[in-house]
Design a protein around this motif. Structure first.
Motif, PDB file in Angstrom:
ATOM      1  N   VAL A 144       0.847  -1.197   0.000  1.00  0.00           N
ATOM      2  CA  VAL A 144       0.000   0.000   0.000  1.00  0.00           C
ATOM      3  C   VAL A 144       0.880   1.244   0.000  1.00  0.00           C
ATOM      4  CG1 VAL A 144      -1.757   1.325   1.244  1.00  0.00           C
ATOM      5  CG2 VAL A 144      -1.882  -1.177   1.159  1.00  0.00           C
ATOM      6  N   LEU A 145       1.850   1.263   0.874  1.00  0.00           N
ATOM      7  CA  LEU A 145       2.846   2.325   0.866  1.00  0.00           C
ATOM      8  C   LEU A 145       4.151   1.721   0.337  1.00  0.00           C
ATOM      9  CD1 LEU A 145       3.163   5.142   3.402  1.00  0.00           C
ATOM     10  CD2 LEU A 145       5.218   4.156   2.406  1.00  0.00           C
ATOM     11  N   LEU A 146       4.660   2.307  -0.741  1.00  0.00           N
ATOM     12  CA  LEU A 146       5.797   1.737  -1.460  1.00  0.00           C
ATOM     13  C   LEU A 146       7.029   2.613  -1.273  1.00  0.00           C
ATOM     14  CD1 LEU A 146       3.938   0.955  -4.815  1.00  0.00           C
ATOM     15  CD2 LEU A 146       4.160  -0.515  -2.809  1.00  0.00           C
ATOM     16  N   ILE A 163     -10.475  11.404   2.520  1.00  0.00           N
ATOM     17  CA  ILE A 163     -10.398   9.990   2.898  1.00  0.00           C
ATOM     18  C   ILE A 163     -10.860   9.111   1.732  1.00  0.00           C
ATOM     19  CG2 ILE A 163     -11.352   8.233   4.446  1.00  0.00           C
ATOM     20  CD1 ILE A 163     -11.552  10.461   6.585  1.00  0.00           C
ATOM     21  N   ARG A 164     -11.929   9.530   1.063  1.00  0.00           N
ATOM     22  CA  ARG A 164     -12.492   8.749  -0.046  1.00  0.00           C
ATOM     23  C   ARG A 164     -11.518   8.662  -1.216  1.00  0.00           C
ATOM     24  NH1 ARG A 164     -14.534   9.098  -4.848  1.00  0.00           N
ATOM     25  NH2 ARG A 164     -14.167  11.350  -4.965  1.00  0.00           N
ATOM     26  N   VAL A 165     -10.926   9.789  -1.579  1.00  0.00           N
ATOM     27  CA  VAL A 165     -10.028   9.814  -2.738  1.00  0.00           C
ATOM     28  C   VAL A 165      -8.808   8.935  -2.508  1.00  0.00           C
ATOM     29  CG1 VAL A 165      -8.466  11.293  -4.081  1.00  0.00           C
ATOM     30  CG2 VAL A 165     -10.802  12.054  -3.598  1.00  0.00           C
ATOM     31  N   LEU A 166      -8.282   8.928  -1.287  1.00  0.00           N
ATOM     32  CA  LEU A 166      -7.061   8.161  -1.010  1.00  0.00           C
ATOM     33  C   LEU A 166      -7.321   6.673  -0.812  1.00  0.00           C
ATOM     34  CD1 LEU A 166      -4.059   9.134  -0.753  1.00  0.00           C
ATOM     35  CD2 LEU A 166      -5.753  10.972  -0.811  1.00  0.00           C
ATOM     36  N   LYS A 167      -8.560   6.277  -0.551  1.00  0.00           N
ATOM     37  CA  LYS A 167      -8.793   4.897  -0.131  1.00  0.00           C
ATOM     38  C   LYS A 167      -8.507   3.876  -1.228  1.00  0.00           C
ATOM     39  CE  LYS A 167     -13.781   4.511  -1.098  1.00  0.00           C
ATOM     40  NZ  LYS A 167     -15.118   4.295  -0.501  1.00  0.00           N
ATOM     41  N   ASP A 168      -8.467   4.293  -2.504  1.00  0.00           N
ATOM     42  CA  ASP A 168      -8.140   3.346  -3.574  1.00  0.00           C
ATOM     43  C   ASP A 168      -6.764   3.620  -4.172  1.00  0.00           C
ATOM     44  OD1 ASP A 168      -8.658   5.696  -4.887  1.00  0.00           O
ATOM     45  OD2 ASP A 168      -9.921   4.806  -6.450  1.00  0.00           O
ATOM     46  N   LYS A 169      -5.920   4.376  -3.432  1.00  0.00           N
ATOM     47  CA  LYS A 169      -4.598   4.748  -3.936  1.00  0.00           C
ATOM     48  C   LYS A 169      -3.489   3.974  -3.227  1.00  0.00           C
ATOM     49  CE  LYS A 169      -6.428   8.276  -6.259  1.00  0.00           C
ATOM     50  NZ  LYS A 169      -6.610   8.196  -7.720  1.00  0.00           N
ATOM     51  N   GLN A 170      -2.421   3.727  -3.968  1.00  0.00           N
ATOM     52  CA  GLN A 170      -1.147   3.394  -3.348  1.00  0.00           C
ATOM     53  C   GLN A 170      -0.405   4.699  -3.112  1.00  0.00           C
ATOM     54  OE1 GLN A 170       0.088   0.571  -6.521  1.00  0.00           O
ATOM     55  NE2 GLN A 170       0.561  -0.862  -4.871  1.00  0.00           N
ATOM     56  N   VAL A 171       0.453   4.719  -2.108  1.00  0.00           N
ATOM     57  CA  VAL A 171       1.245   5.903  -1.790  1.00  0.00           C
ATOM     58  C   VAL A 171       2.721   5.558  -1.947  1.00  0.00           C
ATOM     59  CG1 VAL A 171       1.926   7.491   0.053  1.00  0.00           C
ATOM     60  CG2 VAL A 171      -0.486   6.897  -0.248  1.00  0.00           C
ATOM     61  N   THR A 195      14.198  11.115 -12.193  1.00  0.00           N
ATOM     62  CA  THR A 195      12.928  11.729 -12.539  1.00  0.00           C
ATOM     63  C   THR A 195      11.794  11.118 -11.726  1.00  0.00           C
ATOM     64  OG1 THR A 195      12.371  10.147 -14.289  1.00  0.00           O
ATOM     65  CG2 THR A 195      13.781  12.019 -14.894  1.00  0.00           C
ATOM     66  N   ILE A 196      10.675  11.833 -11.643  1.00  0.00           N
ATOM     67  CA  ILE A 196       9.528  11.307 -10.920  1.00  0.00           C
ATOM     68  C   ILE A 196       9.012  10.037 -11.597  1.00  0.00           C
ATOM     69  CG2 ILE A 196       7.890  12.782 -12.164  1.00  0.00           C
ATOM     70  CD1 ILE A 196       7.629  11.513  -8.516  1.00  0.00           C
ATOM     71  N   GLU A 197       9.126   9.939 -12.913  1.00  0.00           N
ATOM     72  CA  GLU A 197       8.697   8.724 -13.607  1.00  0.00           C
ATOM     73  C   GLU A 197       9.571   7.540 -13.217  1.00  0.00           C
ATOM     74  OE1 GLU A 197       5.926   8.203 -15.280  1.00  0.00           O
ATOM     75  OE2 GLU A 197       5.420  10.270 -14.758  1.00  0.00           O
ATOM     76  N   GLN A 198      10.875   7.782 -13.039  1.00  0.00           N
ATOM     77  CA  GLN A 198      11.753   6.701 -12.586  1.00  0.00           C
ATOM     78  C   GLN A 198      11.386   6.254 -11.181  1.00  0.00           C
ATOM     79  OE1 GLN A 198      15.493   8.805 -13.358  1.00  0.00           O
ATOM     80  NE2 GLN A 198      16.059   7.220 -14.853  1.00  0.00           N
ATOM     81  N   VAL A 199      11.085   7.203 -10.311  1.00  0.00           N
ATOM     82  CA  VAL A 199      10.678   6.858  -8.943  1.00  0.00           C
ATOM     83  C   VAL A 199       9.423   6.004  -8.969  1.00  0.00           C
ATOM     84  CG1 VAL A 199       9.825   7.787  -6.755  1.00  0.00           C
ATOM     85  CG2 VAL A 199      11.761   8.883  -7.891  1.00  0.00           C
ATOM     86  N   LYS A 200       8.425   6.410  -9.744  1.00  0.00           N
ATOM     87  CA  LYS A 200       7.180   5.659  -9.828  1.00  0.00           C
ATOM     88  C   LYS A 200       7.422   4.253 -10.367  1.00  0.00           C
ATOM     89  CE  LYS A 200       3.625   7.978 -11.559  1.00  0.00           C
ATOM     90  NZ  LYS A 200       2.889   8.931 -12.437  1.00  0.00           N
ATOM     91  N   THR A 201       8.219   4.149 -11.418  1.00  0.00           N
ATOM     92  CA  THR A 201       8.471   2.843 -12.030  1.00  0.00           C
ATOM     93  C   THR A 201       9.178   1.908 -11.064  1.00  0.00           C
ATOM     94  OG1 THR A 201       8.617   3.879 -14.214  1.00  0.00           O
ATOM     95  CG2 THR A 201       9.508   1.670 -13.997  1.00  0.00           C
ATOM     96  N   CYS A 221       9.195   2.091  -7.724  1.00  0.00           N
ATOM     97  CA  CYS A 221       8.273   1.741  -6.632  1.00  0.00           C
ATOM     98  C   CYS A 221       7.328   0.628  -7.052  1.00  0.00           C
ATOM     99  CB  CYS A 221       7.471   2.966  -6.211  1.00  0.00           C
ATOM    100  SG  CYS A 221       8.344   4.125  -5.149  1.00  0.00           S
ATOM    101  N   TYR A 222       6.731   0.762  -8.240  1.00  0.00           N
ATOM    102  CA  TYR A 222       5.762  -0.232  -8.687  1.00  0.00           C
ATOM    103  C   TYR A 222       6.418  -1.564  -9.023  1.00  0.00           C
ATOM    104  CZ  TYR A 222       2.453   3.647  -8.963  1.00  0.00           C
ATOM    105  OH  TYR A 222       1.650   4.718  -8.663  1.00  0.00           O
ATOM    106  N   SER A 223       7.729  -1.558  -9.293  1.00  0.00           N
ATOM    107  CA  SER A 223       8.434  -2.813  -9.579  1.00  0.00           C
ATOM    108  C   SER A 223       8.698  -3.618  -8.321  1.00  0.00           C
ATOM    109  CB  SER A 223       9.770  -2.520 -10.276  1.00  0.00           C
ATOM    110  OG  SER A 223      10.749  -2.073  -9.353  1.00  0.00           O
ATOM    111  N   GLY A 224       8.622  -2.950  -7.159  1.00  0.00           N
ATOM    112  CA  GLY A 224       8.922  -3.614  -5.898  1.00  0.00           C
ATOM    113  C   GLY A 224      10.392  -3.617  -5.552  1.00  0.00           C
TER     114      GLY A 224
END
Length: 432
Positions: free
Chosen positions: A116-118, A194-202, A385-391, A393-396
């Motif tokens: 959930v938090l990466l 609260i609603r907007v964040l409930k389906d998000k990863q951080v 870059t922020i795109e590298q950070v996101k990629t 994080c999502y890779s684990g």
């Protein structure tokens, strides 16, 4: 996914907060020794809670905190809320003003494997231990970590833009950044956050050590509580959340210094040449500009002599660390693998605790430290870059430690978040 809740923040009383710029302080891991000494002169500055002094600093911080509460130096807001935090800044050499928009709240302290938090980089163990001691004694989170969520529809910005028109605090910090803090206490608006964040990863941008300390504190508290339910105060962490789709997220590079090189300059350059092309330069102040936008390129300042080095494409496949391709592509992976491990003999794990490696954000300071023989070699890097950070994080997977420097840094002292059980339940019950 991400469960956030509002908080009843602790803040300096109105009389003191009229001079809030005298009470705030840089984050514990960026404040310099010189800054600390100056801030310690103000007996009410938040540095006394974030980087306490004394023989038993964590215990002394806890005693001071209780004194400040008893004497009314700090007061808890009556209603729970979402604390909006805008930072207005300019980058060096530019007249364009940027505004990073975000908000502070509590988030459930999720274990890493819950996805959930990466995180995107490793922590340094000694820094985590220091934060655990302080959290255990004070049960206060002095400054929020920085997290990122993705909302291309910008559903929350309208609430934040409205609230920032009536700020609680406004000041200019040590970075030259204008910080503005406001609060949203309308229950319907809070529920929308609260609603907007409930389906998000951080994605954890900054504050890995503080978050890791919350995880360790939660683990110990849960083990000591046979009636654990998951709703106790120790399950939550203070966080500052910004939208990855905002155009004012900035990541600056963090350069590497090596204190004592176990090789002569000639031997070191010979080993470098096995993996990198080397171009001598005339002016060391060109090192940071000559590598901009160039993949696997670094500035090398070796005992007073500047060079541009760039990895030979054909050797990149030699990286044997068990990492996803996206992490192997990073500049810092190349530097840490070929230079720190292959040439200097420091293993991937040992790099996390090595006292020979220093992490410096300021380019001129890197050159100065080498010139003054405080280090023998500096490696100048590009930022990720922020795109590298996101990629990543999502890779684990994880980047090398100290890979990112999100700018500007958040400031300690505007709002404090308590996880004392009685104070915590007062925070959340009115809205939930």
């Amino acid at each position: 996914m991400a469960e956030i809740i509002p908080l009843r923040g602790w803040r300096y009383n109105q009389e003191l907060s009229n001079s809030i710029q005298d009470l705030t302080s840089p984050l514990f891991d960026v404040v310099s020794l010189k800054q600390r000494e100056a801030l310690y002169q103000n007996s009410y500055n938040s540095i006394h809670l974030s980087v306490p002094q004394g023989t038993f600093p964590a215990k002394e911080a806890a005693q001071l905190l209780q004194t400040w509460k008893t004497e009314g130096i700090l007061k808890q807001d009556y209603l729970p809320g979402i604390y909006v935090y805008y930072q207005y800044f300019r980058l060096p050499g530019s007249e364009q003003e940027h505004c990073r928009k975000g908000f502070m709240c509590q988030i459930k302290a999720y274990d890493w494997d819950e996805q959930v938090l990466l995180r995107h980089e490793n922590t340094i163990p000694a820094s985590v231990n220091d934060r655990i001691d302080l959290l255990t004694e004070t049960q206060l989170q002095v400054s929020p970590t920085h997290g990122l969520y993705t909302d291309p529809d910008f559903l929350l910005e309208k609430y934040m833009d409205e609230s920032i028109q009536a700020p609680l605090h406004e000041s200019e910090d040590y970075q030259g950044v204008r910080d503005v803090v406001a609060v949203i206490q309308d229950a319907a608006a809070v529920r929308e956050f609260i609603r907007v964040l409930k389906d998000k990863q951080v994605l954890l941008a900054d504050g890995h050590h503080r978050y890791e300390s919350s995880l360790q504190y939660r683990k110990a508290s849960r083990a000591a509580n046979p009636d654990h339910t998951g709703t106790e105060s120790y399950n939550y962490h203070f966080i500052y959340l910004t939208n990855t789709e905002g155009c004012d997220l900035r990541i600056l590079p963090t350069h590497r210094l090596f204190r004592h090189l176990p090789l002569s300059s000639e031997e070191f350059l010979s080993k470098i040449a096995a993996y990198f092309t080397i171009i001598p330069l005339a002016d060391p102040f060109d090192l940071n500009e000559i590598i901009i936008g160039k993949k696997w390129a670094f500035g090398l300042y070796l005992r007073g002599k500047p060079y541009k080095i760039r990895l030979k494409t054909e050797v990149h496949a030699d990286i044997s660390w068990p990492l996803p391709a996206v992490v192997k592509e990073l500049d810092l992976t190349v530097l840490h693998y070929f230079v720190l491990e292959k040439i200097l003999g420091i293993s991937q794990e040992a790099q996390r605790t090595s006292t020979e490696i220093q992490y410096i954000r300021n380019f001129a300071e890197c050159l100065s430290r080498v010139d003054h023989e405080e280090a023998e070699v500096a490696f100048i890097t590009n930022g990720v870059t922020i795109e590298q950070v996101k990629t990543v994080c999502y890779s684990g997977a994880l980047m090398p430690q100290k890979s990112t420097f999100f700018y500007p840094k958040v400031i300690s002292g505007f709002v404090f978040s308590s996880i004392k059980q009685n104070e915590f339940y007062l925070e959340v019950s009115p809205c939930l």
